[in-house]
Structures are given as structure tokens and as C-alpha cells.
Scaffold this active site. Structure first.
Site, PDB file in Angstrom:
ATOM      1  CE  LYS A  76      90.552 -21.177 -85.019  1.00  0.00           C
ATOM      2  NZ  LYS A  76      91.005 -20.771 -83.697  1.00  0.00           N
ATOM      3  CB  ALA A  93      90.104 -14.893 -81.671  1.00  0.00           C
TER       4      ALA A  93
END
Lengths: 78, 257
Positions: free
Chosen positions: B100, B187
């Protein structure tokens, strides 16, 4: 059989450590009680293959970084 | 939804909720929360091993890498060089080419440096990495990331850890319409409805950490997120009714006195 070996100074994760001359990366990990299959090792900025741990001998002034996985999401646990 | 698996770069994922492992009280709580979330992908950070105190537990003693896909991130990297270095270290420490990728642009917002992100992604893809990039809610950047070979993109809902929810749903919708790879909203989620909304818009998965770990009861919130993602996905697939300004009767007029 064992001869008196020179001590060397190496940097391990930013800390200066005195180690025995001739020790390999694998020896270092074993002495530090670190399982090799869970870490990455960088020796003087070169990332080592696990297979090389047993061959790479440490020498004076070497910089060793031992890294592993810790809890982290998007910005880690820092 | 066994017939509704998420596929990325030839890998199949059971869960559409992915979770981070940071900010928990301890590893026991981490493990319980992950189990309650039903996630099969967990993100981890790469950091120096503690060489002075070896009595400390290891995260992987609690999160079995055989059971979960361990997704290392490059969190905390502010330069292309650092992000590439940490990705290589993650691959050396782990078992897969997955990363990631984060190139952070600013300490206060933790917004991605998208120019750096594209540059780092190019280098890593050339080295065989499967790059899942944490990016802004910018449709053009998302498209560029796909064009250079990212098999999924991870646009943010809001700044990391902010809990603000989806701040720009229209941009996210444009990304979902224009980009033909899985979209993982990453997020900024604050609560279950945020996650459900992301899925209703058409996200393929949601990744979160703080919303669960920072909740007063992380394990209960993990379960809430599991249901929210599932419900949102079902609603998306079911196809919602259009919004209308005026009423439409649900009961027939026929047969009335």
C-alpha cells in the site's frame, strides 16, 4: 579451537554495538533473538536476501538496519 | 455474498472491509477487533525491530499471515526515495509483492503527494510490485495511476484519522465511473454510515483504522463496520430508487371507498 578475535563496532538500528569479528548477519540475528523469517535486513543500505544472512560477515563500521512489521493503518502507530 | 468476491491482480478477497492494525490498546484488542470486522486484509507498517527489549510481543503472533493478507504500507514516507526503500524492505520482510503505497505530502493534512506517488509507483511496478496507491480524491490522478499499472486505487474519503466521512462524494463517484479497476476508499471514515455510503456509491472496498481503533468500544465498532460495508454493498447491487421531490403513494387507490 577458539581464538581471541578482534571486536568490531557496528551500528544496529542506530545503536553502536560491540560485536565479535567474523560474525555473520545470521549470527547477529540469532544473538539478538530475532526470527529471520519476519524481518528485513539492510546492510549499508543494501537490502539482503534471507539466503545471504549466513554468508555476509560484519565488519567494522557496518550499518545494519533490522526492520519488521508493526501495527499500522494509514499512518502507522507513530 | 460468496459470488461477489473482490479480485485484485488475480487475487481473490473475501472481505470488502480492510483494516489497519495501528492505535489499538494492545495486540489482544487488535486481534479481537480484526476478528469482529471480518476483514481478511490487514495493513501493517514497517519499522525498526526493538533490539533492546526482545520480550515484547510481535504483531504477527496475533495476526496469522496464513489467515490474513498482510498489506504493508509506506506510512510516514514523505519522499519517493523513502517510499521505494520501505516498499523494498516490506517485500524483503514479508512474503508478497503487495504494497500500500503512501507518499505523504504534508504533516498536518497527511494528504498524499500525488506527483511523488505516481513517480514511486512507476519505479515499484517496474520491480514487480503490486502497488495499491493511497491517493487523493482526484479522478485525473486516479486514472494516471491505473494507466501506469496500479491494479486498484485507494482514494481518501477525508484526511487520515479525521473521521470526517466522505467529503467529496462527487469526485469519488467520478473516479468510480471513469476508472475500471477496484476502488478502495481509504482513510477518513468516522462511523458506520460513512462506510455504508462509500459502498453505496460503488466503492469496491473500504479501508479504515482509526474509526475502529479509536472508538470507545473498538470491537463493537469493528462489527458495526462489517455490517455497514455489507449493507452498503448489497444496496449498491440492489440499485436504489431515484430521488424525487414529490411523494409517490405506496398503497393503491383502487378499492378505496
Amino acid at each position: 579451537m577458539t581464538s581471541v578475535q578482534d571486536a568490531i563496532h557496528i551500528h544496529v538500528n542506530g545503536q553502536v554495538r560491540t560485536w565479535r569479528s567474523g560474525a555473520t548477519v545470521a549470527d547477529l540475528l540469532q544473538d539478538l533473538d530475532i526470527q529471520t523469517e519476519r524481518v528485513a535486513v539492510e546492510l549499508n543500505l543494501e537490502i539482503l536476501d534471507r539466503a545471504a544472512f549466513g554468508q555476509r560477515q560484519l565488519k567494522e563500521g557496518d550499518r545494519v538496519e533490522i526492520l519488521g512489521f508493526i501495527g499500522g493503518g494509514a499512518f502507522g502507530a507513530l | 455474498m460468496t459470488d461477489d468476491r473482490l479480485m485484485i491482480a488475480g487475487r481473490e478477497f473475501k472481505s470488502r472491509l480492510w483494516v489497519g492494525t495501528g492505535k489499538y490498546k494492545d495486540f489482544v484488542e487488535t486481534k479481537k477487533a480484526i476478528e469482529a470486522s471480518g476483514a481478511d486484509v490487514v495493513t501493517v507498517a514497517v519499522r525498526r525491530v526493538n533490539i533492546t527489549d526482545r520480550s515484547q510481543d510481535n504483531l504477527l503472533d496475533y495476526i496469522d499471515p496464513k489467515k490474513y493478507t498482510i498489506l504493508p504500507n509506506t506510512a510516514g514516507c514523505y519522499t519517493v526515495e523513502d517510499a521505494v526503500r520501505y516498499s523494498r524492505l516490506a517485500r524483503a520482510a514479508g512474503v508478497s509483492d503487495l504494497v500500500k503505497l503512501e507518499v505523504i505530502g504534508d504533516e498536518r493534512t497527511l494528504f498524499p503527494d500525488t506527483a511523488g506517488l505516481i513517480e514511486a509507483a512507476k519505479i515499484l511496478i517496474k520491480e514487480g510490485f503490486i502497488v495499491l496507491p493511497y491517493t487523493n480524491d482526484d479522478p485525473i490522478v486516479a486514472k494516471k495511476l491505473v494507466d501506469i499499472g496500479c491494479p486498484a486505487v485507494m482514494p481518501l474519503a477525508a484526511p487520515i484519522g479525521s473521521g470526517l466521512g466522505i467529503r467529496n462524494p462527487y469526485n469519488l463517484k467520478i473516479i468510480m465511473e471513469t476508472v475500471k479497476v477496484p476502488i478502495i476508499v481509504d482513510a477518513g471514515v468516522g462511523t458506520a454510515s460513512d462506510a455504508a455510503l462509500a459502498m453505496e456509491y460503488g466503492a469496491d472496498a473500504v479501508l479504515m483504522n482509526t474509526a475502529i481503533a479509536g472508538a470507545q468500544d473498538p470491537i463493537a465498532m469493528a462489527e458495526a463496520m462489517k455490517f455497514a460495508v455489507h449493507a452498503g454493498r448489497l444496496a449498491y447491487k440492489a440499485g436504489r430508487i431515484p430521488k424525487k421531490l414529490y411523494a409517490t403513494a405506496s398503497s393503491p387507490i383502487e378499492g378505496m371507498l
